[in-house]
Design an enzyme around this catalytic site. Structure first.
Site, PDB file in Angstrom:
ATOM      1  N   TYR A  59       0.397  -1.466   0.217  1.00  0.00           N
ATOM      2  CA  TYR A  59      -0.403   0.509   0.084  1.00  0.00           C
ATOM      3  C   TYR A  59       1.003   1.095   0.316  1.00  0.00           C
ATOM      4  O   TYR A  59       2.032   1.647   0.772  1.00  0.00           O
ATOM      5  CB  TYR A  59      -0.904  -0.198   1.195  1.00  0.00           C
ATOM      6  CG  TYR A  59      -2.542   0.014   0.689  1.00  0.00           C
ATOM      7  CD1 TYR A  59      -2.447   1.101   0.246  1.00  0.00           C
ATOM      8  CD2 TYR A  59      -3.766  -1.219   0.798  1.00  0.00           C
ATOM      9  CE1 TYR A  59      -4.054   1.758  -0.398  1.00  0.00           C
ATOM     10  CE2 TYR A  59      -4.913  -0.839   0.884  1.00  0.00           C
ATOM     11  CZ  TYR A  59      -4.917   0.267   0.093  1.00  0.00           C
ATOM     12  OH  TYR A  59      -6.086   0.785  -0.389  1.00  0.00           O
ATOM     13  N   GLU A  61      -0.445   4.909  -0.154  1.00  0.00           N
ATOM     14  CA  GLU A  61      -0.577   6.452  -1.165  1.00  0.00           C
ATOM     15  C   GLU A  61      -0.169   7.514  -0.584  1.00  0.00           C
ATOM     16  O   GLU A  61       0.837   7.150   0.421  1.00  0.00           O
ATOM     17  CB  GLU A  61      -1.823   6.583   0.348  1.00  0.00           C
ATOM     18  CG  GLU A  61      -2.896   5.674   0.145  1.00  0.00           C
ATOM     19  CD  GLU A  61      -4.503   6.484   0.610  1.00  0.00           C
ATOM     20  OE1 GLU A  61      -5.848   5.716   0.382  1.00  0.00           O
ATOM     21  OE2 GLU A  61      -3.791   6.188   2.083  1.00  0.00           O
ATOM     22  N   ASP A 205      -4.628  14.783 -24.983  1.00  0.00           N
ATOM     23  CA  ASP A 205      -4.954  13.340 -24.845  1.00  0.00           C
ATOM     24  C   ASP A 205      -3.710  12.308 -26.106  1.00  0.00           C
ATOM     25  O   ASP A 205      -4.716  12.026 -27.257  1.00  0.00           O
ATOM     26  CB  ASP A 205      -6.046  12.941 -24.730  1.00  0.00           C
ATOM     27  CG  ASP A 205      -6.597  11.947 -24.769  1.00  0.00           C
ATOM     28  OD1 ASP A 205      -5.531  11.157 -24.036  1.00  0.00           O
ATOM     29  OD2 ASP A 205      -7.587  11.203 -24.452  1.00  0.00           O
ATOM     30  N   THR A 231      -1.910   7.481 -21.734  1.00  0.00           N
ATOM     31  CA  THR A 231      -1.054   5.125 -21.475  1.00  0.00           C
ATOM     32  C   THR A 231      -0.450   4.674 -21.418  1.00  0.00           C
ATOM     33  O   THR A 231       0.128   5.268 -22.727  1.00  0.00           O
ATOM     34  CB  THR A 231      -2.607   4.233 -22.310  1.00  0.00           C
ATOM     35  OG1 THR A 231      -2.298   4.435 -24.378  1.00  0.00           O
ATOM     36  CG2 THR A 231      -4.398   5.557 -22.146  1.00  0.00           C
ATOM     37  N   LYS A 234      -0.338   1.034 -25.239  1.00  0.00           N
ATOM     38  CA  LYS A 234      -0.740   0.940 -26.446  1.00  0.00           C
ATOM     39  C   LYS A 234       0.636   0.688 -27.508  1.00  0.00           C
ATOM     40  O   LYS A 234       1.445   0.485 -27.164  1.00  0.00           O
ATOM     41  CB  LYS A 234      -1.490   2.566 -27.324  1.00  0.00           C
ATOM     42  CG  LYS A 234      -2.867   1.739 -26.253  1.00  0.00           C
ATOM     43  CD  LYS A 234      -4.381   3.044 -26.380  1.00  0.00           C
ATOM     44  CE  LYS A 234      -4.990   3.036 -25.177  1.00  0.00           C
ATOM     45  NZ  LYS A 234      -6.533   4.208 -26.336  1.00  0.00           N
ATOM     46  N   ARG A 240      -0.870  -1.665 -18.299  1.00  0.00           N
ATOM     47  CA  ARG A 240      -2.400  -1.330 -18.897  1.00  0.00           C
ATOM     48  C   ARG A 240      -2.295   0.112 -17.506  1.00  0.00           C
ATOM     49  O   ARG A 240      -1.657  -0.619 -16.305  1.00  0.00           O
ATOM     50  CB  ARG A 240      -3.073  -1.934 -18.429  1.00  0.00           C
ATOM     51  CG  ARG A 240      -4.932  -1.467 -18.454  1.00  0.00           C
ATOM     52  CD  ARG A 240      -5.634  -2.112 -19.221  1.00  0.00           C
ATOM     53  NE  ARG A 240      -4.850  -3.476 -20.141  1.00  0.00           N
ATOM     54  CZ  ARG A 240      -5.337  -2.983 -22.025  1.00  0.00           C
ATOM     55  NH1 ARG A 240      -6.211  -1.745 -21.383  1.00  0.00           N
ATOM     56  NH2 ARG A 240      -5.135  -4.188 -22.004  1.00  0.00           N
TER      57      ARG A 240
END
Ligand SMILES: *Cc1c(COP(=O)(O)O)cnc(C)c1O
Length: 413
Positions: A59, A61, A205, A231, A234, A240
């Site tokens: 974890y 954060e 984008d 992203t 791709k 991903r």
């Protein structure tokens, strides 16, 4: 992890054969059909190893050096490496590598710059805009007031004069450039000029072309956009996920927009995998790959055009192309189904003028497998033969299997 050849594969097979079969079945599907979906690729075994590592348990954060959880000293290094590699790869002053997806990255980009109700100018969805560019079914369309620009009917190219006119009329708070289906380079300098004229932020984008940018095969939006959203899975060939690039003045706003505004704990296995992918993308081999992706897309476009299929804009500058199979007597939906039966997997896409759907294809995955222009010619011929009903689906499926078999995506598995 490489489920087919590792100890973990045996563990999974013994514990849960049902799921082990699904993993192996999907590997077989990917290896015996042609992945022509423009947004897909094959990550390297090194990226898969990072994804399937114990970093998934941690974890974390917050950001390196200021986390809400203890024990982050090692994963902090992974995130710092990912950030430094992304900055160097794209020449950006700041990078945030925590976005879980391209859509999450867009959500954060809007959150960093806008308030609900603000006007945003973006490519209309029928012309190739993404869901996050104002679809009524998406948060973007619900929370912001979107105005859509499009492509010219004849040329299929972005109607830049319309962009300028709509910007002057609507005075948007932000302009978005980027698309899910635009096959040509985008004139980022033009969008910057219009944004400056009307006092708007420019969000690029670059989910699709960012991998070509990394390999030097497409112009970079980084010098022009206030925020670049992208992203990592791709053409860039990583795990991903998403990422954001910006100048130092927006760094803190972007970081806060990702965490704590729109996300919780960072996925440290995925961030490590992004670092691995950025490392790979900085090599001369990746630059050669990016060039070959474009050469292959051009060869595929030329092959389809020679078969009588209408290729939008007459070709491509990138890894993707869109086409209308209507001259062969089929619409996009039927074509997709027939091609899928033959083992050629691709998407339909909106065609900007009229109701018919077209086809969207890309060459990122086939090129990773090692295919070149000769194979693209073979794919184009088979593609047209299937749509013309010249070959039986079964015979076409066998030919696809043979072609794919010569270029295994994961040769050692
Ligand atoms: C793929 C894509 C996205 C979203 O990516 P996800 O990871 O699927 O959320 C956003 N914008 C554009 C232009 C894209 O092509």
């Amino acid at each position: 992890m490489a489920v087919t050849h590792t100890l973990e594969a045996d563990v999974l097979r013994r514990q849960d054969p049902e799921l082990a079969d699904i993993l192996l079945g999907e590997l077989a599907r990917q290896s015996t059909t042609l992945q022509l979906i423009a947004a897909e690729n094959f990550t390297s075994p090194a990226v898969l190893a990072a994804l399937g590592s114990p970093l998934v348990n941690k974890y974390a954060e917050g950001y390196p050096g200021s986390r809400y959880h203890g024990g982050c000293e090692i994963v902090d290094v992974a995130e710092r490496i990912a950030v430094e590699r992304a900055k160097a790869l794209f020449g950006a002053a700041h990078a945030n590598v925590q976005s879980h997806s391209g859509s999450s990255a867009m959500l954060a980009a809007y959150a960093a710059l806008l308030r609900p109700g603000d006007t945003v100018l973006a490519m209309g969805l029928p012309h190739g805009g993404h869901l996050t560019h104002g679809s009524p079914a998406n948060f973007s369309g619900r929370w912001f007031d979107f105005v859509g620009y499009g492509v010219e009917a004849e040329s299929g190219l972005i109607d830049y004069e319309q962009v300028r006119t709509l910007a002057r009329t609507h005075r948007p708070k932000a302009i978005v450039c980027g698309s899910i289906a635009y096959p040509r380079h985008i004139d980022y300098a033009f969008f910057r000029e219009v944004a400056d004229e009307v006092g708007a932020y420019l969000i690029a984008d670059a989910a699709h072309p960012i991998g070509l940018v990394a390999g030097g095969a497409a112009p970079s939006p980084v010098p022009y956009a206030d925020i670049v959203s992208a992203t990592t899975h791709k053409v860039l060939r990583g795990p991903r996920g998403g990422m954001l690039l910006c100048g130092s003045e927006l760094a803190e706003r972007v970081d806060r927009a990702v965490f704590p505004f729109t996300q919780g704990g960072a996925q440290m296995n995925s961030i490590a995998a992004k670092a691995v992918a950025f490392g790979e993308a900085a090599t001369p081999a990746f630059a050669a790959y990016a060039r070959q992706v474009v050469a292959n897309a051009r060869a595929l476009a030329a092959g389809l055009a020679a078969e009588g299929i209408t290729v939008t804009t007459g070709g491509t500058d990138t890894h993707l192309l869109t086409a209308d199979p209507a001259p062969l007597g089929v619409d996009g939906r039927t074509a997709r189904r027939q091609l899928a039966a033959a083992g050629m997997v691709l998407d339909t896409c909106a065609l900007p003028h009229g109701d018919a759907r077209g086809l969207r294809l890309g060459t990122a995955a086939l090129t990773t497998q090692g295919m070149g222009e000769a194979e693209m010619a073979r794919v184009a011929a088979l593609f047209a033969a299937v749509l013309r009903d010249e070959v039986e689906a079964k015979a076409a499926r066998e030919e696809v299997r043979e072609l794919a078999g010569g270029f295994p995506p994961y040769p050692r598995w």
